[in-house]
Scaffold this active site. Structure first.
Site, PDB file in Angstrom:
ATOM      1  N   LYS A 263       9.648   5.864  -6.812  1.00  0.00           N
ATOM      2  CA  LYS A 263       9.001   4.732  -5.188  1.00  0.00           C
ATOM      3  C   LYS A 263       7.556   4.792  -4.674  1.00  0.00           C
ATOM      4  O   LYS A 263       6.882   3.752  -4.120  1.00  0.00           O
ATOM      5  CB  LYS A 263       9.927   6.245  -4.083  1.00  0.00           C
ATOM      6  CG  LYS A 263       9.613   5.577  -3.107  1.00  0.00           C
ATOM      7  CD  LYS A 263      11.078   4.457  -2.617  1.00  0.00           C
ATOM      8  CE  LYS A 263      10.307   4.273  -1.254  1.00  0.00           C
ATOM      9  NZ  LYS A 263      11.620   2.797  -0.937  1.00  0.00           N
TER      10      LYS A 263
ATOM     11  N   TRP B 191       9.602  12.975  11.187  1.00  0.00           N
ATOM     12  CA  TRP B 191       9.134  11.643  10.849  1.00  0.00           C
ATOM     13  C   TRP B 191       8.257  11.775  11.779  1.00  0.00           C
ATOM     14  O   TRP B 191       7.974  10.862  12.669  1.00  0.00           O
ATOM     15  CB  TRP B 191      10.060  11.160  10.031  1.00  0.00           C
ATOM     16  CG  TRP B 191       9.274   9.304   9.359  1.00  0.00           C
ATOM     17  CD1 TRP B 191       8.766   8.055  10.272  1.00  0.00           C
ATOM     18  CD2 TRP B 191       8.885   9.532   8.251  1.00  0.00           C
ATOM     19  NE1 TRP B 191       8.684   8.158   9.492  1.00  0.00           N
ATOM     20  CE2 TRP B 191       8.483   7.987   8.540  1.00  0.00           C
ATOM     21  CE3 TRP B 191       8.994  10.371   7.918  1.00  0.00           C
ATOM     22  CZ2 TRP B 191       8.144   7.474   6.350  1.00  0.00           C
ATOM     23  CZ3 TRP B 191       8.665   9.878   5.723  1.00  0.00           C
ATOM     24  CH2 TRP B 191       8.496   8.391   5.782  1.00  0.00           C
TER      25      TRP B 191
ATOM     26  N   LYS C 149      13.882  -7.407  -5.722  1.00  0.00           N
ATOM     27  CA  LYS C 149      15.042  -7.081  -5.890  1.00  0.00           C
ATOM     28  C   LYS C 149      15.690  -7.925  -7.145  1.00  0.00           C
ATOM     29  O   LYS C 149      16.883  -6.599  -7.699  1.00  0.00           O
ATOM     30  CB  LYS C 149      15.383  -7.307  -5.179  1.00  0.00           C
ATOM     31  CG  LYS C 149      15.837  -6.744  -3.500  1.00  0.00           C
ATOM     32  CD  LYS C 149      15.095  -6.115  -2.958  1.00  0.00           C
ATOM     33  CE  LYS C 149      13.626  -5.443  -3.197  1.00  0.00           C
ATOM     34  NZ  LYS C 149      12.992  -4.641  -3.051  1.00  0.00           N
TER      35      LYS C 149
ATOM     36  N   GLU D 138      10.425 -12.576  -3.631  1.00  0.00           N
ATOM     37  CA  GLU D 138      10.795 -11.416  -3.454  1.00  0.00           C
ATOM     38  C   GLU D 138      12.761 -11.393  -3.869  1.00  0.00           C
ATOM     39  O   GLU D 138      12.452 -10.158  -4.262  1.00  0.00           O
ATOM     40  CB  GLU D 138      10.746 -11.147  -1.816  1.00  0.00           C
ATOM     41  CG  GLU D 138      11.613  -9.812  -1.002  1.00  0.00           C
ATOM     42  CD  GLU D 138      10.595  -8.627  -1.923  1.00  0.00           C
ATOM     43  OE1 GLU D 138       9.917  -8.383  -2.372  1.00  0.00           O
ATOM     44  OE2 GLU D 138      11.308  -7.505  -1.952  1.00  0.00           O
TER      45      GLU D 138
ATOM     46  N   HIS E 127       6.763 -28.402 -13.441  1.00  0.00           N
ATOM     47  CA  HIS E 127       6.198 -27.384 -14.168  1.00  0.00           C
ATOM     48  C   HIS E 127       5.934 -27.119 -15.324  1.00  0.00           C
ATOM     49  O   HIS E 127       4.999 -25.963 -16.008  1.00  0.00           O
ATOM     50  CB  HIS E 127       5.048 -27.486 -13.385  1.00  0.00           C
ATOM     51  CG  HIS E 127       4.123 -28.546 -12.364  1.00  0.00           C
ATOM     52  ND1 HIS E 127       4.416 -30.100 -12.835  1.00  0.00           N
ATOM     53  CD2 HIS E 127       4.035 -28.056 -11.192  1.00  0.00           C
ATOM     54  CE1 HIS E 127       3.743 -30.027 -11.957  1.00  0.00           C
ATOM     55  NE2 HIS E 127       4.022 -29.970 -10.944  1.00  0.00           N
TER      56      HIS E 127
ATOM     57  N   CYS F 232      12.870  11.264  11.501  1.00  0.00           N
ATOM     58  CA  CYS F 232      13.190  12.498  12.494  1.00  0.00           C
ATOM     59  C   CYS F 232      14.942  12.836  12.427  1.00  0.00           C
ATOM     60  O   CYS F 232      15.589  12.197  11.886  1.00  0.00           O
ATOM     61  CB  CYS F 232      13.098  13.018  13.243  1.00  0.00           C
ATOM     62  SG  CYS F 232      10.638  12.631  13.901  1.00  0.00           S
TER      63      CYS F 232
ATOM     64  N   ARG G 251      16.450  12.560   4.625  1.00  0.00           N
ATOM     65  CA  ARG G 251      15.944  11.669   5.517  1.00  0.00           C
ATOM     66  C   ARG G 251      14.480  11.369   5.785  1.00  0.00           C
ATOM     67  O   ARG G 251      13.860  10.199   5.793  1.00  0.00           O
ATOM     68  CB  ARG G 251      16.079  11.152   7.228  1.00  0.00           C
ATOM     69  CG  ARG G 251      17.821  11.485   7.551  1.00  0.00           C
ATOM     70  CD  ARG G 251      17.697  12.682   8.690  1.00  0.00           C
ATOM     71  NE  ARG G 251      17.701  11.638   9.917  1.00  0.00           N
ATOM     72  CZ  ARG G 251      17.930  10.749  10.180  1.00  0.00           C
ATOM     73  NH1 ARG G 251      20.007  11.528  10.132  1.00  0.00           N
ATOM     74  NH2 ARG G 251      17.883  10.455  11.692  1.00  0.00           N
TER      75      ARG G 251
ATOM     76  N   ASN H  47      14.751  12.607  19.235  1.00  0.00           N
ATOM     77  CA  ASN H  47      14.669  11.425  17.692  1.00  0.00           C
ATOM     78  C   ASN H  47      14.501  10.299  18.596  1.00  0.00           C
ATOM     79  O   ASN H  47      14.764   9.939  19.584  1.00  0.00           O
ATOM     80  CB  ASN H  47      15.452  11.176  16.949  1.00  0.00           C
ATOM     81  CG  ASN H  47      16.257  12.305  15.717  1.00  0.00           C
ATOM     82  OD1 ASN H  47      15.218  13.211  15.566  1.00  0.00           O
ATOM     83  ND2 ASN H  47      17.174  12.057  15.118  1.00  0.00           N
ATOM     84  N   GLY H  48      13.354   9.585  18.409  1.00  0.00           N
ATOM     85  CA  GLY H  48      13.236   7.971  18.796  1.00  0.00           C
ATOM     86  C   GLY H  48      11.760   8.111  19.664  1.00  0.00           C
ATOM     87  O   GLY H  48      10.946   8.542  18.913  1.00  0.00           O
TER      88      GLY H  48
ATOM     89  N   GLU I  86      14.780  -5.544 -10.445  1.00  0.00           N
ATOM     90  CA  GLU I  86      14.569  -4.594 -10.481  1.00  0.00           C
ATOM     91  C   GLU I  86      16.029  -4.001 -10.458  1.00  0.00           C
ATOM     92  O   GLU I  86      15.794  -3.150 -11.086  1.00  0.00           O
ATOM     93  CB  GLU I  86      13.642  -3.799  -9.443  1.00  0.00           C
ATOM     94  CG  GLU I  86      14.013  -3.753  -7.908  1.00  0.00           C
ATOM     95  CD  GLU I  86      13.031  -2.656  -7.477  1.00  0.00           C
ATOM     96  OE1 GLU I  86      12.171  -2.275  -7.572  1.00  0.00           O
ATOM     97  OE2 GLU I  86      12.772  -3.856  -6.205  1.00  0.00           O
TER      98      GLU I  86
HETATM   99  O1  M6R Z   1       4.506   1.458  -1.466  1.00  0.00           O
HETATM  100  P1  M6R Z   1       3.958   0.357  -1.427  1.00  0.00           P
HETATM  101  O2  M6R Z   1       4.391  -0.770  -0.178  1.00  0.00           O
HETATM  102  O3  M6R Z   1       2.260   0.078  -1.951  1.00  0.00           O
HETATM  103  O4  M6R Z   1       4.483   0.232  -2.928  1.00  0.00           O
HETATM  104  C1  M6R Z   1       4.123  -1.292  -4.024  1.00  0.00           C
HETATM  105  C2  M6R Z   1       5.090  -1.284  -4.758  1.00  0.00           C
HETATM  106  O5  M6R Z   1       4.837  -0.524  -5.916  1.00  0.00           O
HETATM  107  C3  M6R Z   1       6.531  -2.160  -4.230  1.00  0.00           C
HETATM  108  O6  M6R Z   1       6.240  -2.577  -2.664  1.00  0.00           O
HETATM  109  C4  M6R Z   1       7.494  -1.849  -5.141  1.00  0.00           C
HETATM  110  O7  M6R Z   1       7.253  -3.062  -5.708  1.00  0.00           O
HETATM  111  C5  M6R Z   1       9.141  -1.978  -4.237  1.00  0.00           C
HETATM  112  N1  M6R Z   1       9.558  -0.919  -4.916  1.00  0.00           N
HETATM  113  C6  M6R Z   1      10.055  -2.663  -5.765  1.00  0.00           C
HETATM  114  O8  M6R Z   1      11.081  -3.090  -4.402  1.00  0.00           O
END
Ligand code: M6R
Length: 598
Positions: free
Chosen positions: A593, A76, A476, A472, A495, A2, A30, A102-103, A479
């Site tokens: 996203k 939000w 990161k 993970e 392996h 928010c 935001r 907000n909060g 990407e």
């Molecule tokens: O919105 P979601 O969590 O379902 O998205 C799944 C993936 O597309 C998402 O986690 C993607 O791997 C990340 N943006 C990577 O940082």
């Protein structure tokens, strides 16, 4: 998340509504699902709509009356779905007081019950609406508006930045606790906002309110007081930000901002859930879910990594659990029945693969639960149960704070599903926000990443609870840097992947003192002897120091939570490599996203 804006200015100087709408547009970045304004003149004009600012603007009368002062809000959703009624500002029974907040107010139900018993009528499902009614109630008992506002705030538990305005008045009343609130000053014009992007076009001179402070803002001046009502001396600071950058609060990228928002995100996720005294985690989402015979997690990308972690937690507590890539989930080959709980983990709540898996599970008779960040998202609407992670909007394509929040949400879920919880577990959960903050404050990831910008590839290894976070870390890195990166359980090195290890492939090893540290150190030696630089991310630096080129330490925690802390170091390392390479960090090529195609 928010956003709040308020304006009290010389009546001849600006149109109140214009200033508020400008402010709201500065807060749009935001993320929000509804917006509204309240302008005080002899009465109170409130306009609010679900949807974006243009929807609100279209709903305004052709010639809205100007006013003395006003407040605005981008919402939000947390309490109640997006709707016109749930949008802020909220008002009292007689529409004399309007409030933007907000909060989260933790004791809203208790306050609402008491106010309703006194005859107050509520129009929304929000926690915020208790505030104008509390102010009204104090005014009805004879208090002046400033005192009434203070009395109302004194009754709140939770986090808040609040602004109120009253019909016929040119004053704004504000208070903050665990949620930012800033006063902007431009001669006799005053602004209030949750972040400076709301008024940077007007002024760069600001007063930052502190927790526990109240402010009364009029064109005649600002008065800041403390919790007991004593005047507080404040200093005016100059914000030297380009308005363009304000949306990132001074960070170069949303990703870095969101990494730094993790302590706050985790606090929000935890709010009201772990119960220290009863050694329990209370999750409304699963209150009426009987203990399932098996749990399937379905998710993609980062959310899948959180699911691997979650599945391990659930298994450890005695329920068979598996994490599936949502795109591979298929009820024709994976048995699902009424005793199967299918948990869709999705930040956006809109990912097509995850939606498809959830629909498949629904069709096959499973019980579905969505763990998501977005209130009212498709996954939330189509599942039997929903748990919100409350991370606030995430704008960078790379998931950061939502991953952290997913991890602790699933930790709480594993505990709530099995009624298995200890004081140690609850204490450790509660300590995590501060511990993440300390990792952020002390991290040497930037300097270390700088040494490995030109590497050929990056490997990430871990065991047990630290294996998902190794995956993970690699996701990161790849990407946002566009460099090859692989993450896998450390035992898999020999392996196959070991063939790729050279002195040009740094290896990030997540070493937890409880997850087979001896075997992990054996794996570290394997890569060390092939000349690979080793960066150990660990809660046990002494054990690994002799075999690592660098150590990125994390504080001691319950061993199940080491990966939550280690991940912050990995996020920062990827960010700084990508930053040095000049990549498009917030919008990496080819990625979106929200992935709404299968
Ligand atoms: O919105 P979601 O969590 O379902 O998205 C799944 C993936 O597309 C998402 O986690 C993607 O791997 C990340 N943006 C990577 O940082």
């Amino acid at each position: 998340m928010c956003g709040i804006v308020g304006y009290a200015g010389e009546q001849t100087s600006k149109d109140v509504l214009d200033v508020l709408l400008d402010g709201l547009s500065g807060l749009e970045y935001r993320g929000y699902d509804s917006a509204g304004v309240a302008v005080a003149n002899s009465s109170l004009d409130v306009y609010k709509r679900e949807g974006d600012l243009s929807t609100l603007e279209e709903s305004l009368p052709e010639q809205p009356p100007n006013g003395f002062a006003g407040i605005g809000h981008t919402r939000w959703s947390t309490h109640g779905p997006p709707s016109d009624a749930n949008a802020h500002p909220h008002t009292d029974c007689d529409d004399r007081i309007a409030v933007a907040h907000n909060g989260i107010i933790d004791n809203d139900q208790e306050l609402r019950d008491a106010l309703e018993a006194d005859g107050h009528v509520f129009e929304s499902e929000t926690d915020t609406e208790v505030i104008p009614h509390l102010v009204e109630s104090a005014i009805d008992q004879g208090a002046d508006v400033e005192t009434a506002f203070r009395r109302a705030i004194d009754r709140l538990e939770g986090s808040y930045a609040v602004i109120a305005v009253r019909s016929g008045s040119e004053a704004l009343y504000a208070a903050r606790h665990h949620s930012p609130l800033i006063i902007g000053i431009d001669g006799d014009d005053y602004y209030l906002a949750s972040d400076v992007s709301a008024f940077l076009g007007y002024t760069e001179d600001v007063i930052y309110l502190e927790d526990g402070q109240f402010a009364t803002v009029r064109p005649a001046g600002v008065e800041v007081t403390d919790e007991r009502g004593a005047l507080v001396e404040t200093s005016v600071e100059t914000v030297d930000w380009d308005p363009e950058d304000a949306g990132k609060s001074g960070y170069d990228h949303y990703m870095l901002k969101e990494i730094h928002e993790q302590p706050h995100a985790l606090r929000e996720c935890l709010r009201g859930r772990p119960q220290g005294l009863e050694n329990a985690v209370l999750l409304e989402a699963v209150a009426d879910v009987t203990e399932p015979k098996r749990v399937h997690f379905v998710a993609c990308g980062t959310s899948y990594h959180a699911s691997l972690y979650g599945a391990r937690l659930v298994r450890e507590r005695g329920i068979p659990a598996t994490a599936f890539l949502a795109s591979e989930y298929d009820s024709d080959v994976i048995p699902i029945d009424g005793d199967t709980l299918v948990v869709g983990v999705t930040q956006s709540g809109e990912t097509a693969d995850t939606m498809s898996a959830l629909r498949d599970a629904n069709g096959a008779g499973g019980t579905t639960l969505t763990v998501t960040n977005v209130v009212g998202s498709s996954a939330a609407r189509e599942s039997d149960h929903v748990m919100y992670i409350r991370a606030g909007p995430e704008i960078g394509v790379a998931a950061t704070k939502t991953f952290a929040s997913q991890q602790i949400a699933l930790a709480m879920l594993s505990s709530a599903l099995t009624d298995d919880c200890s004081q140690e577990f609850v204490d450790a959960l509660r300590a995590l926000p501060d511990q993440v903050q300390s990792v952020l404050d002390d991290s040497r990831a930037r300097a270390i990443a700088g040494e490995y910008v030109d590497s050929d590839a990056y490997f990430f290894i871990g065991r047990g609870y630290c294996a998902p976070v190794a995956r993970e870390g690699a996701l990161k890195m790849k990407e946002i840097t566009y460099k090859h990166a692989e993450g896998f359980p450390a035992g898999e090195l020999k392996h196959g992947p070991l063939a790729l290890v050279t002195d040009r492939t740094p290896v990030f090893a997540v070493v937890n003192r409880e997850s087979n540290p001896e075997k992990m150190i054996g794996n570290v030696k394997e890569v060390e002897s092939r000349g690979a630089p080793v960066i150990a991310v660990t809660d046990t630096p002494e054990a690994v120091r002799n075999h690592a080129d660098h150590v990125l330490g994390v504080p001691d925690t319950h061993w199940r939570f080491t990966p939550v802390l280690a991940n912050v170091q990995l996020q920062l390392a990827s960010y700084w490599v990508a930053n040095r390479l000049g990549r498009s960090i917030d919008k990496p090529r080819n990625l979106a996203k929200s992935v709404t195609v299968e």
